[in-house]
Design an enzyme around this catalytic site. Structure first.
Site, short mmCIF file in Angstrom:
data_model
loop_
_atom_site.label_atom_id
_atom_site.label_comp_id
_atom_site.label_asym_id
_atom_site.label_seq_id
_atom_site.Cartn_x
_atom_site.Cartn_y
_atom_site.Cartn_z
N HIS A 59 6.97 -5.88 -1.83
CA HIS A 59 7.76 -7.04 -2.24
C HIS A 59 8.37 -6.72 -3.60
CE1 HIS A 59 5.52 -10.19 0.41
NE2 HIS A 59 5.74 -9.06 1.06
N GLU A 113 8.40 -8.23 -6.37
CA GLU A 113 7.48 -8.43 -7.50
C GLU A 113 6.51 -7.26 -7.63
OE1 GLU A 113 7.86 -12.57 -5.50
OE2 GLU A 113 7.99 -10.48 -4.90
N CYS A 132 5.01 -15.02 -3.03
CA CYS A 132 4.02 -15.32 -2.00
C CYS A 132 2.63 -15.27 -2.64
CB CYS A 132 4.13 -14.32 -0.86
SG CYS A 132 3.59 -12.66 -1.30
N CYS A 154 1.77 -11.74 -4.10
CA CYS A 154 2.47 -11.45 -5.35
C CYS A 154 1.99 -12.36 -6.48
CB CYS A 154 3.97 -11.59 -5.15
SG CYS A 154 4.65 -10.32 -4.05
#
Length: 170
Positions: A54, A56, A84, A87
């Site tokens: 992701h 992040e 999410c 993260c």
């Protein structure tokens, strides 16, 4: 801090991801009005999906590569989609002081979870959350992604349906 300016930089990362056929999430990490780490979503284009790269997480790995030269609680992470749970947990553990996000993750957003029931590592971290900065601009990228039949990642999901049902001016 100029949240709109730095979110614009995160949106540029998201546009780059979209141009590569990836899910359009971008992230920048800022210290004293300077971007010190960045990332864009990887692993959603093509056959095999990678659920750990992701934006992040990519940015946090780049931040870690810099070493302990900055006080993490003075950092602000900007992301084009609400982080999410994975993260958000990593952001909390990293000690990031603030998260600014653009578009809500209706399917898996983690910033609104009730941390009071979590173990101390997560529950006791102090963090500022600033939602919906440049939401409309981020929404447009996600709508573009979901409207493209070549993009199968999360196609037909709750997030896709929610995103496509949004009016462009929302």
């Amino acid at each position: 801090m100029d949240h709109r300016y730095f979110m614009g930089k995160a949106l540029a990362q998201a546009r780059s991801a979209l141009d590569r056929g990836e899910f359009p999430v971008g992230c920048v990490i800022v210290h004293e009005n300077e971007i010190i780490a960045f990332g864009a979503r990887e692993g959603t284009a093509g056959e095999g999906v990678n659920e750990t790269d992701h934006a992040e997480m990519v940015a946090l790995r780049r931040l870690d590569a810099l070493g302990p030269q900055v006080s993490r609680d003075r950092l602000t992470l900007y992301c084009t989609m609400e982080p999410c749970l994975m993260c958000f947990g990593a952001i909390l553990i990293a000690g990031i002081g603030a998260v600014v996000w653009a578009y809500e993750d209706a399917m898996g957003g983690g910033t609104g979870c009730d941390r009071s029931t979590l173990p101390p590592l997560y529950r006791d971290r102090r963090i500022t959350i600033v939602p919906r900065v440049l939401r409309r601009e981020s929404l447009a990228l996600f709508q573009s992604f979901f409207r493209n039949p070549a993009n199968s990642y999360w196609a037909g999901s709750l997030l896709a349906r929610y995103t496509l049902a949004q009016a462009a001016g929302d």
